[in-house]
Structures are given as C-alpha cells and as structure tokens.
Design a protein around this motif. Structure first.
Motif, PDB file in Angstrom:
ATOM      1  N   LEU A   1       0.822  -1.211   0.000  1.00  0.00           N
ATOM      2  CA  LEU A   1       0.000   0.000   0.000  1.00  0.00           C
ATOM      3  C   LEU A   1       0.856   1.261   0.000  1.00  0.00           C
ATOM      4  CD1 LEU A   1      -3.030  -0.821   2.303  1.00  0.00           C
ATOM      5  CD2 LEU A   1      -2.951  -0.655  -0.190  1.00  0.00           C
ATOM      6  N   HIS A   2       1.976   1.214   0.680  1.00  0.00           N
ATOM      7  CA  HIS A   2       2.878   2.363   0.675  1.00  0.00           C
ATOM      8  C   HIS A   2       3.309   2.709  -0.750  1.00  0.00           C
ATOM      9  CE1 HIS A   2       5.988   5.148   1.875  1.00  0.00           C
ATOM     10  NE2 HIS A   2       6.858   4.457   1.162  1.00  0.00           N
ATOM     11  N   ARG A   3       3.542   1.693  -1.547  1.00  0.00           N
ATOM     12  CA  ARG A   3       4.009   1.927  -2.914  1.00  0.00           C
ATOM     13  C   ARG A   3       2.890   2.395  -3.834  1.00  0.00           C
ATOM     14  NH1 ARG A   3       8.875   1.365  -5.545  1.00  0.00           N
ATOM     15  NH2 ARG A   3       9.355   1.236  -3.363  1.00  0.00           N
ATOM     16  N   VAL A   4       1.765   1.721  -3.806  1.00  0.00           N
ATOM     17  CA  VAL A   4       0.739   2.019  -4.817  1.00  0.00           C
ATOM     18  C   VAL A   4      -0.249   3.097  -4.381  1.00  0.00           C
ATOM     19  CG1 VAL A   4       0.912  -0.251  -5.895  1.00  0.00           C
ATOM     20  CG2 VAL A   4      -0.804   0.148  -4.115  1.00  0.00           C
ATOM     21  N   SER A   5      -0.168   3.528  -3.130  1.00  0.00           N
ATOM     22  CA  SER A   5      -1.123   4.549  -2.701  1.00  0.00           C
ATOM     23  C   SER A   5      -0.512   5.943  -2.699  1.00  0.00           C
ATOM     24  CB  SER A   5      -1.673   4.209  -1.313  1.00  0.00           C
ATOM     25  OG  SER A   5      -0.644   4.281  -0.346  1.00  0.00           O
ATOM     26  N   ASP A   6       0.642   6.104  -3.326  1.00  0.00           N
ATOM     27  CA  ASP A   6       1.195   7.447  -3.424  1.00  0.00           C
ATOM     28  C   ASP A   6       0.351   8.262  -4.407  1.00  0.00           C
ATOM     29  OD1 ASP A   6       2.072   7.039  -6.092  1.00  0.00           O
ATOM     30  OD2 ASP A   6       4.025   6.343  -5.445  1.00  0.00           O
ATOM     31  N   ARG A   7       0.717   9.471  -4.603  1.00  0.00           N
ATOM     32  CA  ARG A   7      -0.105  10.388  -5.396  1.00  0.00           C
ATOM     33  C   ARG A   7      -0.240   9.977  -6.866  1.00  0.00           C
ATOM     34  NH1 ARG A   7       0.623  16.925  -5.541  1.00  0.00           N
ATOM     35  NH2 ARG A   7      -1.163  17.337  -6.863  1.00  0.00           N
ATOM     36  N   TRP A   8       0.754   9.286  -7.441  1.00  0.00           N
ATOM     37  CA  TRP A   8       0.789   9.085  -8.886  1.00  0.00           C
ATOM     38  C   TRP A   8       0.707   7.636  -9.349  1.00  0.00           C
ATOM     39  CZ3 TRP A   8      -0.262  13.576 -10.585  1.00  0.00           C
ATOM     40  CH2 TRP A   8       0.252  14.713  -9.959  1.00  0.00           C
ATOM     41  N   SER A   9       1.111   6.684  -8.553  1.00  0.00           N
ATOM     42  CA  SER A   9       1.234   5.299  -9.017  1.00  0.00           C
ATOM     43  C   SER A   9      -0.065   4.725  -9.566  1.00  0.00           C
ATOM     44  CB  SER A   9       1.763   4.398  -7.905  1.00  0.00           C
ATOM     45  OG  SER A   9       3.092   4.728  -7.604  1.00  0.00           O
ATOM     46  N   MET A  10      -1.171   4.955  -8.864  1.00  0.00           N
ATOM     47  CA  MET A  10      -2.445   4.398  -9.334  1.00  0.00           C
ATOM     48  C   MET A  10      -2.841   4.994 -10.687  1.00  0.00           C
ATOM     49  SD  MET A  10      -4.612   3.896  -5.851  1.00  0.00           S
ATOM     50  CE  MET A  10      -5.861   2.832  -6.518  1.00  0.00           C
ATOM     51  N   LEU A  11      -2.584   6.285 -10.864  1.00  0.00           N
ATOM     52  CA  LEU A  11      -2.899   6.900 -12.158  1.00  0.00           C
ATOM     53  C   LEU A  11      -2.062   6.300 -13.275  1.00  0.00           C
ATOM     54  CD1 LEU A  11      -3.261  10.680 -11.250  1.00  0.00           C
ATOM     55  CD2 LEU A  11      -5.064   9.094 -11.936  1.00  0.00           C
ATOM     56  N   VAL A  12      -0.782   6.100 -13.024  1.00  0.00           N
ATOM     57  CA  VAL A  12       0.088   5.493 -14.036  1.00  0.00           C
ATOM     58  C   VAL A  12      -0.422   4.096 -14.376  1.00  0.00           C
ATOM     59  CG1 VAL A  12       2.413   4.588 -14.466  1.00  0.00           C
ATOM     60  CG2 VAL A  12       2.121   6.874 -13.476  1.00  0.00           C
ATOM     61  N   LEU A  13      -0.751   3.304 -13.360  1.00  0.00           N
ATOM     62  CA  LEU A  13      -1.255   1.952 -13.605  1.00  0.00           C
ATOM     63  C   LEU A  13      -2.550   1.988 -14.418  1.00  0.00           C
ATOM     64  CD1 LEU A  13      -0.611   0.417 -10.079  1.00  0.00           C
ATOM     65  CD2 LEU A  13       0.662  -0.078 -12.175  1.00  0.00           C
ATOM     66  N   LEU A  14      -3.444   2.905 -14.085  1.00  0.00           N
ATOM     67  CA  LEU A  14      -4.719   2.990 -14.813  1.00  0.00           C
ATOM     68  C   LEU A  14      -4.517   3.412 -16.268  1.00  0.00           C
ATOM     69  CD1 LEU A  14      -6.934   4.499 -11.993  1.00  0.00           C
ATOM     70  CD2 LEU A  14      -7.251   2.265 -13.099  1.00  0.00           C
ATOM     71  N   TYR A  15      -3.597   4.324 -16.524  1.00  0.00           N
ATOM     72  CA  TYR A  15      -3.335   4.703 -17.917  1.00  0.00           C
ATOM     73  C   TYR A  15      -2.662   3.576 -18.690  1.00  0.00           C
ATOM     74  CZ  TYR A  15      -4.981   9.441 -17.324  1.00  0.00           C
ATOM     75  OH  TYR A  15      -5.781  10.534 -17.106  1.00  0.00           O
TER      76      TYR A  15
END
Length: 120
Positions: free
Chosen positions: A17-31
């Motif tokens: 969660l520390h890695r994927v809940s930062d400000r940008w990671s989820m957006l990058v994964l979704l794109y």
C-alpha cells in the motif's frame, strides 16, 4: 507470532500500500491499463505531474515488477512502458478503488465543504 507493530518492515499490506497509494502510481497503472505508452504519452495524460516525478514513479513501479520498461536504440531514444502480468493483476483492486472513488466523490467533497460527515 510477531505483532504488526514489531515487524512493520515485513508487513506485506503496509509495504504494497505504501508503494501504490502514493499520489501518482495508481494513475500510471490505470493509464497503462489501456496499453503500452511512451514516456511522453504518459506525461501528456497526467499533465500535473512533473517529468522528474513521473520518472521516479515509473522507475519504482518497474523495480516492484509492476511495469516493464523497454528502451529502443534509436536517436532520439524511445522508451515505452507497459504493465507486467503482476501489474495487470493489481488492476482488479485498483479499478475497484477507482470505481468507489468515482461513486463517492461528491459525498466526500460535500462532507469536506461542510466539515460534517455525510449521511449516506
């Protein structure tokens, strides 16, 4: 059995969660769910991220095995990013979070504006 407090660095939930809940990671994964993208394409889709922060984000996702980086030996250098199978498997909970955020965003914004909990 060790308690969570005694073994935070080995806690898988906290670590991931520390890695994927930062400000940008989820957006990058979704794109990247839409397919392979060049660095500049990712940058254009997330206009409020700096080039440095995008570079750091995709590098961390690559180190975690969620994103594959391919460099083509051309001038100028071309770099593409795509999800790995592990990254694709993370899309299930990421999309659930995205759907939840979209469904509840108005209530959250209203609660923030009034300073009172929303009555859903």
């Amino acid at each position: 059995m060790e308690t969570l407090e005694n073994n935070l660095e080995n806690c898988p939930v906290r670590d991931v969660l520390h890695r994927v809940s930062d400000r940008w990671s989820m957006l990058v994964l979704l794109y990247l769910e839409q397919g392979t993208l060049r660095f500049s394409e990712l940058r254009n889709r997330i206009p409020d991220i700096s080039q440095r922060m995008l570079s750091q984000t995709v590098r961390r996702l690559e180190l975690d095995g969620l994103v594959k980086r391919t460099v083509y030996p051309v001038v100028p250098q071309r770099v593409e990013y795509e999800l790995t199978p592990l990254g694709r498997s993370l899309l299930v909970p990421v999309n659930l979070m995205k759907d939840w955020a979209e469904a509840n965003h108005d209530a959250i914004r209203q609660s923030r504006a009034t300073g009172r909990p929303s009555a859903l």
